[in-house]
Write an enzyme that holds these catalytic residues in place. Structure first.
Site, mmCIF file in Angstrom:
data_model
loop_
_atom_site.group_PDB
_atom_site.id
_atom_site.type_symbol
_atom_site.label_atom_id
_atom_site.label_comp_id
_atom_site.label_asym_id
_atom_site.label_seq_id
_atom_site.Cartn_x
_atom_site.Cartn_y
_atom_site.Cartn_z
ATOM 1 N N TYR A 146 0.577 -1.157 -0.278
ATOM 2 C CA TYR A 146 -0.331 0.130 -0.249
ATOM 3 C C TYR A 146 0.943 1.030 0.465
ATOM 4 O O TYR A 146 0.746 2.250 -0.636
ATOM 5 C CB TYR A 146 -0.708 0.032 1.238
ATOM 6 C CG TYR A 146 -1.428 0.676 0.690
ATOM 7 C CD1 TYR A 146 -3.523 1.467 0.483
ATOM 8 C CD2 TYR A 146 -2.167 1.738 2.593
ATOM 9 C CE1 TYR A 146 -3.681 2.292 0.406
ATOM 10 C CE2 TYR A 146 -3.322 3.132 2.115
ATOM 11 C CZ TYR A 146 -3.896 3.336 1.646
ATOM 12 O OH TYR A 146 -4.836 4.173 2.092
ATOM 13 N N ASP A 147 1.613 1.517 0.698
ATOM 14 C CA ASP A 147 2.712 2.790 1.175
ATOM 15 C C ASP A 147 3.429 3.083 -0.065
ATOM 16 O O ASP A 147 3.704 4.155 -0.361
ATOM 17 C CB ASP A 147 3.634 1.880 2.150
ATOM 18 C CG ASP A 147 2.558 2.115 3.631
ATOM 19 O OD1 ASP A 147 1.905 1.914 3.128
ATOM 20 O OD2 ASP A 147 3.477 1.543 4.309
ATOM 21 N N LYS A 150 1.064 3.948 -2.927
ATOM 22 C CA LYS A 150 0.613 5.205 -3.138
ATOM 23 C C LYS A 150 2.057 6.434 -2.935
ATOM 24 O O LYS A 150 2.301 7.615 -3.832
ATOM 25 C CB LYS A 150 0.527 5.486 -1.506
ATOM 26 C CG LYS A 150 -1.270 5.317 -1.096
ATOM 27 C CD LYS A 150 -2.766 5.443 -2.334
ATOM 28 C CE LYS A 150 -3.445 4.735 -1.741
ATOM 29 N NZ LYS A 150 -4.877 5.091 -3.009
ATOM 30 N N VAL A 188 -9.799 0.478 12.930
ATOM 31 C CA VAL A 188 -10.013 0.522 14.703
ATOM 32 C C VAL A 188 -11.362 1.038 14.643
ATOM 33 O O VAL A 188 -11.680 0.224 15.569
ATOM 34 C CB VAL A 188 -8.706 1.374 15.466
ATOM 35 C CG1 VAL A 188 -8.366 2.731 14.941
ATOM 36 C CG2 VAL A 188 -8.884 0.911 16.469
ATOM 37 N N ASP A 207 0.021 -2.543 23.068
ATOM 38 C CA ASP A 207 0.397 -2.260 24.203
ATOM 39 C C ASP A 207 -0.785 -1.032 24.270
ATOM 40 O O ASP A 207 -1.217 -0.501 25.354
ATOM 41 C CB ASP A 207 0.727 -2.051 25.166
ATOM 42 C CG ASP A 207 1.987 -0.803 24.568
ATOM 43 O OD1 ASP A 207 1.477 0.015 23.042
ATOM 44 O OD2 ASP A 207 3.314 0.009 25.302
ATOM 45 N N GLY A 208 -1.332 -0.948 23.739
ATOM 46 C CA GLY A 208 -2.349 0.435 22.791
ATOM 47 C C GLY A 208 -1.366 1.804 23.463
ATOM 48 O O GLY A 208 -2.570 2.684 22.950
ATOM 49 N N GLN A 210 0.208 2.828 21.159
ATOM 50 C CA GLN A 210 0.529 3.852 19.404
ATOM 51 C C GLN A 210 -0.274 4.856 19.072
ATOM 52 O O GLN A 210 -2.043 4.422 19.827
ATOM 53 C CB GLN A 210 0.504 2.644 18.701
ATOM 54 C CG GLN A 210 -0.780 2.051 17.798
ATOM 55 C CD GLN A 210 -0.913 1.208 19.191
ATOM 56 O OE1 GLN A 210 -0.763 0.914 19.684
ATOM 57 N NE2 GLN A 210 -1.861 0.025 18.186
ATOM 58 N N THR A 211 -0.419 6.314 18.173
ATOM 59 C CA THR A 211 -1.508 6.853 18.602
ATOM 60 C C THR A 211 -1.795 7.066 17.285
ATOM 61 O O THR A 211 -1.133 6.499 16.301
ATOM 62 C CB THR A 211 -0.317 8.714 18.670
ATOM 63 O OG1 THR A 211 0.044 8.949 18.026
ATOM 64 C CG2 THR A 211 0.433 8.214 20.414
ATOM 65 N N ASP A 272 3.454 -1.814 12.269
ATOM 66 C CA ASP A 272 2.222 -0.522 13.246
ATOM 67 C C ASP A 272 2.749 0.503 13.512
ATOM 68 O O ASP A 272 3.766 0.576 14.475
ATOM 69 C CB ASP A 272 1.360 -1.498 14.069
ATOM 70 C CG ASP A 272 0.223 -0.528 13.987
ATOM 71 O OD1 ASP A 272 -0.837 -1.272 13.558
ATOM 72 O OD2 ASP A 272 0.037 0.305 14.522
HETATM 73 N N1 UDP Z 1 -6.278 -1.636 16.113
HETATM 74 C C1 UDP Z 1 -6.333 -1.751 17.177
HETATM 75 N N2 UDP Z 1 -7.152 -2.889 17.263
HETATM 76 C C2 UDP Z 1 -8.134 -3.299 16.603
HETATM 77 C C3 UDP Z 1 -8.216 -2.564 14.766
HETATM 78 C C4 UDP Z 1 -6.543 -1.635 14.947
HETATM 79 O O1 UDP Z 1 -5.463 -1.557 18.135
HETATM 80 O O2 UDP Z 1 -8.820 -3.673 16.169
HETATM 81 C C5 UDP Z 1 -4.960 -0.712 15.946
HETATM 82 C C6 UDP Z 1 -3.887 -0.124 15.219
HETATM 83 O O3 UDP Z 1 -2.924 -1.736 15.762
HETATM 84 C C7 UDP Z 1 -2.729 0.529 14.520
HETATM 85 C C8 UDP Z 1 -4.790 1.296 14.784
HETATM 86 O O4 UDP Z 1 -5.576 0.124 15.769
HETATM 87 O O5 UDP Z 1 -2.229 1.014 15.369
HETATM 88 C C9 UDP Z 1 -5.214 1.948 13.921
HETATM 89 O O6 UDP Z 1 -5.398 1.011 12.928
HETATM 90 P P1 UDP Z 1 -6.339 0.799 11.964
HETATM 91 O O7 UDP Z 1 -6.190 -0.303 11.138
HETATM 92 O O8 UDP Z 1 -7.092 1.561 12.093
HETATM 93 O O9 UDP Z 1 -5.444 1.705 10.383
HETATM 94 P P2 UDP Z 1 -3.517 2.155 10.269
HETATM 95 O O10 UDP Z 1 -3.791 3.662 10.973
HETATM 96 O O11 UDP Z 1 -3.055 1.975 10.697
HETATM 97 O O12 UDP Z 1 -3.815 2.040 8.357
#
Ligand code: UDP
Length: 318
Positions: A146-147, A150, A188, A207-208, A210-211, A272
């Site tokens: 994807y990256d 694009k 997400v 661990d959640g 990530q932002t 990620d």
């Molecule tokens: N994520 C999560 N749980 C989920 C789906 C996604 O914790 O069920 C996290 C994912 O690892 C990422 C963020 O949410 O860090 C955003 O993920 P998404 O797939 O929406 O898009 P991205 O920004 O990674 O392209």
């Protein structure tokens, strides 16, 4: 009456873009091969005399009779699980699809806009991300299809601009949400809302910590439309700079929907991005644009759609 082609018209962003252009008095040709798009997103336009739909894969030669003033190339799988499932189509639509759309725009004397992405910055080492940052992308990782598609699309777009003098625009879209996202697209926001509505624990990857920074779809499309009307050929970030951790986002969704199941930890997908936040100084000064809809309001407009989809009925529009 201006006439526009929207590729990816049956997708989340593409269908909202069709609505916006029709509302502005455009005649719109929507094109989609429906591999990730959903015709239900366009059902309400069925009887609109200014809208027509063509089922077509834009990696094949595009035949589009009549004049065109603007081409918006939005066709592409855009969620990580989609582009992992169909990586070759993802690369083809970014490369061959962009080439065909650029060729069409050139033949028609139309302005061209490519829907690019914050994924061009990869797992960024500059935070927040400014347009002059070249990015930190792993070309051979799972997100590479994807990256790099694009990034290639951006380079091809600039080549058409430099070589042919084509009027081109590049928008780098950051995380966006709203009605018509697919409940099962793995991103997400639909994942968490779907889980909360079904009474399941929310799946937090890693661990959640990530932002991400979430932009409501109407804000995003206003920025994109202004960019198309501007003279700016270099990439422009459009997104909402309000950043939060994914764990905080889980808590927010639970609080909004009134659920309190413990979250369930899942492994963090490879590559990620650890942080993501758009620097929108350029869009602010160049386009006089900034997002107006905060997360609370955006969720209020989005949740009824997902409630409809979870119950399995066609939603009324938010
Ligand atoms: N994520 C999560 N749980 C989920 C789906 C996604 O914790 O069920 C996290 C994912 O690892 C990422 C963020 O949410 O860090 C955003 O993920 P998404 O797939 O929406 O898009 P991205 O920004 O990674 O392209």
């Amino acid at each position: 009456m201006p006439r526009a082609l929207v590729t990816g018209a049956a997708g989340f962003l593409g269908s909202h873009l069709c609505d916006k252009l029709l509302g502005l008095g455009y005649e719109v040709v929507g094109m989609d091969n429906l591999i990730t798009g959903d015709q239900r997103n366009l059902a309400h336009l069925h009887d609109d005399p200014n809208f027509s739909f063509v089922r077509h894969d834009v990696t094949q030669f595009i035949h589009c009779p009549g004049e065109l003033d603007e081409v918006y190339h939005f066709a592409s799988p855009a969620s990580p699980i989609d582009y992992l499932r169909i990586p070759i189509q993802t690369m083809k639509v970014g490369a061959l699809g962009t080439h065909n759309c650029l060729g069409l725009a050139l033949a028609k004397g139309a302005r061209f806009l490519i829907a690019s992405t914050s994924e061009c910055y990869g797992d960024p080492l500059v935070h927040p991300q400014t347009e002059d940052y070249y990015g930190n992308v792993n070309p051979v990782g799972p997100r590479g299809c994807y990256d790099e598609a694009k990034r290639f699309a951006e380079a091809l777009t600039m080549s058409y601009h430099r070589h042919h003098g084509l009027q081109t625009r590049i928008v780098r879209i950051f995380n966006t949400y709203g009605p018509r996202m697919r409940l099962d697209d793995g991103r997400v926001l639909p994942a968490f809302i779907g889980q909360a509505l079904r009474g399941e624990p929310l799946t937090v990857f890693g661990d959640g910590s990530q932002t991400r920074s979430f932009c409501y779809v109407d804000d995003l499309l206003e920025g994109i439309y202004r960019l198309m009307q501007s003279d700016e050929v270099y990439p422009t970030n459009i997104g909402n700079p309000s950043e939060m951790s994914i764990m905080d986002f889980a808590v927010k969704i639970q609080a909004t929907l009134g659920t309190d199941f413990p979250v369930e930890s899942r492994p963090l997908p490879e590559n990620d991005p650890k942080v993501r936040q758009p620097d929108i100084s350029k869009a602010r000064s160049l386009l006089g644009w900034e997002p107006l809809i905060d997360l609370d309001e955006g969720l209020r407009r989005t949740i009824p759609f997902f409630q409809g989809r979870v119950k399995g009925r066609t939603p009324t529009e938010a």
